[in-house]
Scaffold this motif. Structure first.
Motif, PDB file in Angstrom:
ATOM      1  N   PRO A  99       0.833  -1.209   0.000  1.00  0.00           N
ATOM      2  CA  PRO A  99       0.000   0.000   0.000  1.00  0.00           C
ATOM      3  C   PRO A  99       0.866   1.257   0.000  1.00  0.00           C
ATOM      4  O   PRO A  99       1.967   1.268   0.527  1.00  0.00           O
ATOM      5  N   LYS A 100       0.322   2.327  -0.562  1.00  0.00           N
ATOM      6  CA  LYS A 100       1.113   3.513  -0.856  1.00  0.00           C
ATOM      7  C   LYS A 100       0.877   4.629   0.152  1.00  0.00           C
ATOM      8  O   LYS A 100      -0.197   4.775   0.711  1.00  0.00           O
ATOM      9  N   ASP A 101       1.935   5.427   0.370  1.00  0.00           N
ATOM     10  CA  ASP A 101       1.821   6.701   1.074  1.00  0.00           C
ATOM     11  C   ASP A 101       2.118   7.770   0.030  1.00  0.00           C
ATOM     12  O   ASP A 101       3.174   7.747  -0.602  1.00  0.00           O
ATOM     13  N   ASN A 102       1.198   8.680  -0.173  1.00  0.00           N
ATOM     14  CA  ASN A 102       1.341   9.633  -1.272  1.00  0.00           C
ATOM     15  C   ASN A 102       2.480  10.639  -1.078  1.00  0.00           C
ATOM     16  O   ASN A 102       2.833  11.364  -2.005  1.00  0.00           O
ATOM     17  N   ASN A 103       3.006  10.709   0.116  1.00  0.00           N
ATOM     18  CA  ASN A 103       4.114  11.635   0.385  1.00  0.00           C
ATOM     19  C   ASN A 103       5.205  10.927   1.186  1.00  0.00           C
ATOM     20  O   ASN A 103       4.931   9.975   1.919  1.00  0.00           O
ATOM     21  N   ASN A 104       6.404  11.433   1.073  1.00  0.00           N
ATOM     22  CA  ASN A 104       7.495  10.950   1.916  1.00  0.00           C
ATOM     23  C   ASN A 104       7.768  12.025   2.961  1.00  0.00           C
ATOM     24  O   ASN A 104       8.276  13.100   2.648  1.00  0.00           O
ATOM     25  N   HIS A 105       7.384  11.731   4.197  1.00  0.00           N
ATOM     26  CA  HIS A 105       7.465  12.729   5.259  1.00  0.00           C
ATOM     27  C   HIS A 105       8.765  12.675   6.050  1.00  0.00           C
ATOM     28  O   HIS A 105       8.883  13.340   7.088  1.00  0.00           O
TER      29      HIS A 105
ATOM     30  N   VAL B  10     -10.655 -13.329   3.749  1.00  0.00           N
ATOM     31  CA  VAL B  10     -11.375 -12.940   4.967  1.00  0.00           C
ATOM     32  C   VAL B  10     -10.422 -12.818   6.150  1.00  0.00           C
ATOM     33  O   VAL B  10     -10.564 -11.933   6.995  1.00  0.00           O
ATOM     34  N   LYS B  11      -9.412 -13.680   6.192  1.00  0.00           N
ATOM     35  CA  LYS B  11      -8.496 -13.705   7.344  1.00  0.00           C
ATOM     36  C   LYS B  11      -7.237 -12.864   7.141  1.00  0.00           C
ATOM     37  O   LYS B  11      -6.391 -12.772   8.023  1.00  0.00           O
ATOM     38  N   THR B  12      -7.101 -12.232   5.996  1.00  0.00           N
ATOM     39  CA  THR B  12      -5.866 -11.516   5.710  1.00  0.00           C
ATOM     40  C   THR B  12      -5.636 -10.331   6.652  1.00  0.00           C
ATOM     41  O   THR B  12      -6.571  -9.556   6.914  1.00  0.00           O
ATOM     42  N   PRO B  13      -4.428 -10.160   7.161  1.00  0.00           N
ATOM     43  CA  PRO B  13      -4.104  -8.988   7.985  1.00  0.00           C
ATOM     44  C   PRO B  13      -4.040  -7.703   7.159  1.00  0.00           C
ATOM     45  O   PRO B  13      -3.925  -6.607   7.724  1.00  0.00           O
ATOM     46  N   ALA B  14      -4.120  -7.820   5.836  1.00  0.00           N
ATOM     47  CA  ALA B  14      -4.116  -6.623   4.985  1.00  0.00           C
ATOM     48  C   ALA B  14      -5.289  -5.710   5.325  1.00  0.00           C
ATOM     49  O   ALA B  14      -5.194  -4.486   5.186  1.00  0.00           O
ATOM     50  N   GLU B  15      -6.406  -6.300   5.792  1.00  0.00           N
ATOM     51  CA  GLU B  15      -7.583  -5.489   6.086  1.00  0.00           C
ATOM     52  C   GLU B  15      -7.374  -4.577   7.294  1.00  0.00           C
ATOM     53  O   GLU B  15      -7.892  -3.465   7.337  1.00  0.00           O
ATOM     54  N   ILE B  16      -6.631  -5.024   8.295  1.00  0.00           N
ATOM     55  CA  ILE B  16      -6.383  -4.145   9.444  1.00  0.00           C
ATOM     56  C   ILE B  16      -5.418  -3.031   9.042  1.00  0.00           C
ATOM     57  O   ILE B  16      -5.454  -1.927   9.593  1.00  0.00           O
ATOM     58  N   ILE B  17      -4.574  -3.289   8.058  1.00  0.00           N
ATOM     59  CA  ILE B  17      -3.687  -2.253   7.532  1.00  0.00           C
ATOM     60  C   ILE B  17      -4.513  -1.161   6.851  1.00  0.00           C
ATOM     61  O   ILE B  17      -4.308   0.032   7.077  1.00  0.00           O
ATOM     62  N   ASN B  18      -5.463  -1.581   6.016  1.00  0.00           N
ATOM     63  CA  ASN B  18      -6.354  -0.614   5.365  1.00  0.00           C
ATOM     64  C   ASN B  18      -7.184   0.155   6.390  1.00  0.00           C
ATOM     65  O   ASN B  18      -7.369   1.369   6.288  1.00  0.00           O
ATOM     66  N   ALA B  19      -7.698  -0.571   7.379  1.00  0.00           N
ATOM     67  CA  ALA B  19      -8.549   0.054   8.392  1.00  0.00           C
ATOM     68  C   ALA B  19      -7.799   1.109   9.189  1.00  0.00           C
ATOM     69  O   ALA B  19      -8.384   2.105   9.636  1.00  0.00           O
TER      70      ALA B  19
END
Length: 953
Positions: free
Chosen positions: A543-549, A750-759
Motif C-alpha cells: 500500500p502507498k503513502d502519497n508523500n514521503n514525510h 477474509v483472514k488476511t491482515p491486509a484489512e487491518i492495515i487498510n482500516a
C-alpha cells in the motif's frame, strides 16, 4: 203498503266519502308521524343538521437553546364547506364561485388529491415518492378507497360473497393497476355526478346514468377543461372520503389572506355551505435554518389511515411530523384537538352551539441547538460548496458536484448538539399546510432523473449514457445508485455514511499507544510503499503513502497524515496480539468504545443516542468483514457458476442458481441449498478450519447438481450445449472443485491482515456518519467518556412549566492514559497550527488553540466515470488544553478534508465570539478562497425571535 223508492248514491256522495277517508288517513298519518314517531324524526332532523367543527390544537413550539422560536404557530384563515341538502344542490356553482375568488386573489386551493392533470388535460398519479413499490401500494389504496376494486371483483369472479383468496386478491390488484389514470378520472366524473353540470332536466339526468364514463367525459370536455373539473372533483372526492367518518367540514383553502377571507365573508349569502374560519398553522420563522434537525409536517398517508385513526387523528385534516424533531416528538408536540357540535341551517350556517370541547396545545421542545452557531455553520458550508462548484481548480480534480455537505458540533463534556448542518436543506414552511405545490412535490419527492441525467452528462462531459448514470430497476424506474443528486430531505449529518479516511488516524493512534506498540518518542522513517513485511503480507502487498514525510513520530504522523506510520502500527498490533483472527480486532475494540460501531458479539445498541433517525456505521473487525463477505458471496456464486468459469481455471456447463419466480418449488429449493452450503461454510471461517467438512460439502454439491439436471430443463439444456460445444462431457466434480477453490480463496481474503492495515488509515469497510465522527473525537479529547448525543434539553407545557429534562448520560468509557490523550491533542494541534499541518492554511491565524485532522476518502475506484470525487472529511476540537467543543465536517465530492475546515472555524468563531472580541480584538475572519473579511460569525445577523413565555423568564 207503498214500498220506499231506493235512494240512489250520487257521485257527490261518493266523492264526499272518499274525501273523508283520505282526510282521515292523512290525520292518522300525521298523528303517527308527529306523536308516535316524533322522537325518531326529531333525532333524524337534528342529526342531519348537526355538524362537528374541529378546532385544531396548536402544536407545541420548538425552541433553540437561547429560547428563540425555531417552530411556532400562526393564526390563519381557512375556507371550509359544510354539507347540507341545500348546499349540496348548489355545490357545483358554489365551488366555482369560491374558486373564482381564490384565483382573483392569487390564493391556492388545498390540493392533496393524488390524481393530477397536466397542461394537456392528461391525468396522472403523483404519490410523492420515487420508490416504485410504494407507488404501487399507494395507487392500489387510492383505487380501492374509491370502490374500483368492487367492479374488478365482479368482472373477474361475478357476485362472489366469500372472502377472496390470496391468489384472487393478487389478480384483483393486477387488474386495478392496469386501470389508467385517465380512466380513473373519467369514472369519477360519472360517479360524482358531474353530468349535473350539463343539464338540470330530470329526464336528461336519468339518461346520463346509462351512458359510459367516456361518453360523459367527452360531453363535459366540450364545456369545461379537465383541469377545472378536477378542481371541483377535489371537493367532491374529499366529501366522499370523509363521509365514512360522519359529517365534518371540508377545507377548500387554507392560509388565505385576510383580504380574501373578507371578500368571501361578504358573499356568504350566495355561497351555501361555505364558511370562513380561523385555524393555527405551523410556522418556521428562520425558514431553512436547521431544517434537517426540525423536520417537516405532512398529511397522513392513506396507507396508514387505520393506525392513526386508532390514535385519535383525523386523517382527512390532521398533519403529522415527518423526520427530525417534528417526527421523533410527534406525540409530545401534538396537541389534543377540540371542537364544537353545532346546529346548522339549510345553508350550512351555524344557528346554535350544542357542545364545545376545548382544544389543548401540545408540549414544547427545547433544543440544544444554538441558532447563531447553526447559522454560521450553514452559511460557511454554503460558501465552501459554491467555491468548490464554481471556482476551485486543481489538476485531475473536478469538484463541480460538491453540492452536499454535513457538519456537527458537540459539547465535549455533555454530548449536547450545538449545531447540525445537512446541506442542502429545505424550507419546512413549504409543507406546513396540506397544500404542497406540484413543482415542490416533484423537486423533493420525484425528480426527473432522465432530464437531470442528460444535463449532468453533457455539463460534465462524461462518456456514459443516462442508463449507466441512473440505471432503471426491475420496475423500469430510474435510480440514483451512485448517489449523485443532492437530497434535501435526507439528513446527511445523521444518516450519511461515509469513509472517514485519515480522520480515523487519531483512533488508530489511541489503539497503538494503549497497546504499547509505539510511544511518544519513537520515530520511523517514512517510505512511499509499505512493503517491509513480505513474510506476513506477501511480496505483492505494498500500500502507498502519497508523500514521503521523512522521519516521523506519532505527533507528526497525525499532523502530516503519514500513512506508513499507521500501516506499521497496525502491523505491530496484529503481531503483538497473536497474529490470528482475534488480533484483527486490535483497533476495533477501542473504536467500538468510542462509538465507531459495536462489537458484533455484544447486545450494544447501534446508536449515538440521538433522538432523530440515524444510520450507525461500523469499523473494520474480523466478524463484520466476514459477514460482509457472506453477503457478497451470494452474488459471487451466482456469477461464476452462471458463467461456467471460475478464475479461468475451472470450466463447466453454466449453472443458473439465480432466483426466478418461474422456477418450480423443487428447483428453487435446490438453488437455495447450493447457495446456503457455500455461504454457511464462509460464515464459519475463523471458527473452524476451511478443510473441515469440505469433502462432504463437495459430495453434497455433486448430488444437488444431479437433482438440478433432473428437475431443470434450463440446466439440462446448458449441459447439452456445453457437451456439444466442447466435445466433452460436463463434470459435476469440476463444479465442486471450483467451489472448493473459491472457498480457499475466501478463507485467505477474509483472514488476511491486509484489512487491518487498510482500516488503520480509515479505508476498507470503515463507514461512519458525521455525527459518529464528532462523537468519537469528543470521547477521545475529553479523556475517554462517551456521552449520549442529544438534541433535546427539556420539555415544557404551553405555560412554560417543566415536564421533563434531559441530563448528560454516559454510554461507555474508554479508559485512556492521560499521556495518550495529550499526545493525540498535540498531534491534532500541529495539524491545525504547524506549517506542515494539513489544515494550517485555514487555522494558523485562528488565535484560540485548537486541534484538527483532515481526511480524504475515495467514493469508489471508478468514481470519475460518474462525475464523483473523493469525500473531504475534517474533524476538530477546541480549545486544545481543556476541550469544550468538537466538530466534524464532511463535503461530498469535496476532494480534500481541509476544504471543509472553514466550516469548523466558523463554528468556533461564533461559539467564542465574546472571547475573540474582548481578548483578540484585532482578529478578523477571512474567507479561505478570496481572503476577503466577513463578520457574520462574530456578529450573528439573525434577529432573536421569542414569545411571551420565554421573554418572561
Amino acid at each position: 203498503m207503498k214500498k220506499k223508492k231506493k235512494q240512489k248514491i250520487t257521485r257527490f256522495q261518493i266523492l264526499t266519502w272518499i274525501s273523508i277517508v283520505i282526510i282521515l288517513l292523512i290525520v292518522l298519518r300525521l298523528v303517527y308521524l308527529q306523536i308516535y314517531k316524533n322522537g325518531y324524526y326529531e333525532d333524524k332532523a337534528n342529526t342531519q343538521s348537526r355538524r362537528f367543527i374541529t378546532e385544531t390544537a396548536p402544536r407545541g413550539k420548538i425552541y433553540d437553546s437561547q429560547g428563540n422560536l425555531l417552530a411556532t404557530n400562526k393564526q390563519t384563515y381557512s375556507i371550509t364547506y359544510n354539507e347540507t341538502t341545500e348546499s349540496n344542490e348548489m355545490l357545483f356553482s358554489t365551488i366555482q364561485k369560491v374558486l373564482k375568488v381564490l384565483d382573483e386573489n392569487n390564493e391556492k386551493q388545498q390540493d392533496t388529491f393524488e390524481l393530477k392533470m397536466d397542461s394537456n388535460d392528461k391525468a396522472y398519479f403523483d404519490f410523492n415518492t420515487s420508490d416504485s413499490e410504494v407507488k404501487k401500494a399507494k395507487e392500489l389504496r387510492f383505487k380501492k378507497d374509491r370502490g374500483f376494486d368492487e367492479a374488478v371483483k365482479k368482472e373477474l369472479f361475478g357476485n362472489i360473497s366469500s372472502e377472496l383468496t390470496e391468489i384472487q386478491e393478487s389478480q384483483v390488484n393486477e387488474k386495478l393497476l392496469e386501470i389508467s389514470p385517465q380512466t380513473v378520472f373519467y369514472t369519477l366524473l360519472k360517479d360524482y355526478k358531474f353530468y349535473e353540470l350539463l343539464s338540470s332536466d330530470s329526464n336528461t339526468l336519468k339518461s346520463y346514468k346509462d351512458k359510459t364514463a367516456d361518453e360523459i367525459a367527452t360531453e363535459l370536455k366540450k364545456k369545461y377543461s379537465f383541469s377545472d373539473l378536477r378542481r371541483v372533483m377535489i371537493v367532491k372526492d374529499t366529501m366522499k372520503m370523509q363521509s365514512f367518518s360522519g359529517f365534518k367540514s371540508i377545507t377548500i383553502a387554507s392560509n388565505v389572506s385576510r383580504d380574501t377571507a373578507f371578500i368571501l365573508n361578504q358573499k356568504l349569502t350566495d355561497l351555501p355551505g361555505i364558511n370562513v374560519v380561523i385555524e393555527p398553522m405551523r410556522q418556521y420563522p428562520y425558514n431553512e435554518l436547521a431544517s434537517g434537525v426540525l423536520g417537516y409536517l405532512s398529511s397522513i398517508d392513506s396507507s396508514k389511515k387505520t393506525r392513526y385513526e386508532e390514535k385519535g387523528y383525523d386523517v382527512s385534516t390532521d398533519l403529522i411530523g415527518i423526520a427530525g424533531i417534528e417526527g421523533a416528538f410527534e406525540n409530545i408536540l401534538r396537541g389534543a384537538n377540540g371542537g364544537s357540535t353545532i346546529k346548522v341551517n339549510s345553508a350550512g350556517r351555524k344557528i346554535e352551539e350544542l357542545f364545545k370541547l376545548e382544544s389543548s396545545p401540545g408540549n414544547n421542545v427545547h433544543l440544544t441547538i444554538d441558532k447563531d452557531i447553526q447559522h454560521s455553520a450553514e452559511t460557511m458550508m454554503k460558501h465552501q460548496l459554491e467555491y468548490l462548484q464554481n471556482v476551485y481548480k486543481e489538476s485531475g480534480i473536478d469538484t463541480r458536484n460538491a453540492t452536499r455537505g454535513a457538519a456537527v458540533a458537540l459539547e465535549v463534556k455533555t454530548g449536547r448538539v450545538l449545531a447540525m448542518v445537512s446541506y442542502p436543506g429545505y424550507d419546512p414552511n413549504l409543507f406546513a399546510s396540506r397544500n404542497v405545490d406540484s413543482e415542490v412535490s416533484k423537486t423533493y419527492f420525484n425528480p426527473d432523473l432522465e432530464s437531470i441525467g442528460n444535463e449532468f452528462i453533457k455539463k460534465r462531459g462524461l462518456s456514459i449514457t443516462v442508463d449507466q448514470l441512473f440505471p432503471k430497476n426491475s420496475k423500469g424506474v430510474r435510480e440514483d445508485v451512485y448517489d449523485i443528486l443532492p437530497k434535501p430531505l435526507f439528513n446527511y449529518a445523521t444518516q450519511g455514511l461515509v469513509p472517514p479516511g485519515s480522520t480515523f488516524k487519531p483512533m488508530t493512534s489511541v489503539a497503538a499507544l494503549e497497546e504499547g506498540v509505539v510511544n511518544d518518542t519513537e520515530t520511523m522513517v517514512d517510505h512511499y510503499y509499505f512493503n517491509t513485511h513480505p513474510d506476513t503480507f506477501g511480496s505483492s502487498f505494498a500500500p502507498k503513502d502519497n508523500n514521503n514525510h521523512g522521519i516521523v513520530d506519532i505527533r507528526k504522523a497525525i499532523a502530516v497524515s503519514c500513512n506508513y506510520f499507521y500501516y506499521e502500527s497496525a502491523y505491530r498490533m496484529y503481531i503483538k496480539n497473536g497474529s490470528n483472527v482475534d488480533a484483527l480486532d486490535s483497533i476495533a475494540k477501542y473504536a467500538w468504545k468510542a462509538g465507531l460501531g459495536v462489537d458484533p458479539d455484544s447486545n450494544a445498541k447501534k446508536s449515538t443516542g440521538i433522538e432523530i433517525p440515524e444510520n450507525f456505521g461500523t469499523t473494520y473487525s474480523f466478524k463484520q468483514f466476514r459477514n460482509l463477505n457472506v453477503t457478497y458471496a451470494k452474488f459471487d456464486i451466482v456469477d461464476f457458476l452462471g458463467k461456467g468459469n471460475y478464475n479461468n481455471t475451472y470450466y463447466f456447463a453454466p449453472v443458473d442458481i439465480a432466483y426466478k419466480d418461474s422456477d418450480s418449488e423443487t428447483v428453487k429449493n435446490i438453488k437455495k441449498e447450493i447457495k446456503d452450503l457455500i455461504t454457511n461454510k464462509i460464515s464459519k471461517i475463523g471458527d473452524e478450519s476451511i478443510t473441515t467438512g469440505l469433502p462432504e460439502l463437495k459430495t453434497k454439491i455433486i448430488s444437488l447438481l444431479e437433482q438440478l439436471e433432473k428437475s431443470s430443463d434450463t440446466y439440462k439444456n446448458s449441459i447439452e450445449e456445453y457437451n456439444s460445444k466442447n466435445n466433452k462431457k460436463n463434470s459435476y466434480a469440476m463444479v465442486a472443485n471450483a467451489v472448493e477453490a473459491y472457498l480457499y480463496s475466501k478463507n485467505t481474503s477474509v483472514k488476511t491482515p491486509a484489512e487491518i492495515i487498510n482500516a488503520a488509515i480509515g479505508q476498507g469497510i470503515n463507514n461512519f456518519t458525521p455525527l459518529q465522527l464528532a462523537s468519537y473525537i469528543s470521547t477521545i479529547v475529553n479523556g475517554g467518556t462517551r456521552y449520549k448525543v442529544h438534541l433535546v434539553d427539556k420539555i415544557t407545557d404551553y405555560e412554560g412549566n417543566l415536564v421533563d429534562e434531559f441530563k448528560p448520560e454516559v454510554l461507555d468509557t474508554l479508559n485512556l492514559k492521560e499521556s495518550t490523550v495529550n499526545i493525540i491533542k498535540d498531534g491534532m494541534e500541529m495539524a491545525n497550527s504547524a506549517d506542515m499541518g494539513t489544515a494550517s492554511s485555514v487555522f494558523k491565524s485562528f488565535p484560540i488553540p485548537s486541534g484538527g485532522k483532515t481526511g480524504t476518502a475515495t467514493f469508489r475506484d471508478d468514481q470519475k466515470t460518474y462525475g464523483r470525487e473523493a469525500f473531504g472529511v475534517y474533524v476538530s476540537f477546541a480549545p486544545k488544553d481543556d476541550p469544550e467543543i468538537a466538530v466534524a465536517v464532511v463535503i461530498y465530492d469535496g476532494a480534500h478534508g481541509y476544504l471543509g475546515s472553514p466550516v469548523a472555524r466558523a463554528i468556533y468563531e461564533t461559539y467564542y465570539r465574546d472571547k475573540l472580541k474582548t481578548e483578540y480584538p484585532n482578529y478578523t475572519p477571512v474567507y479561505m478562497d478570496t481572503r476577503e473579511p466577513y463578520d457574520f460569525t462574530l456578529n450573528p445577523p439573525l434577529e432573536n425571535i421569542k414569545d411571551s413565555v420565554e421573554e418572561s423568564k
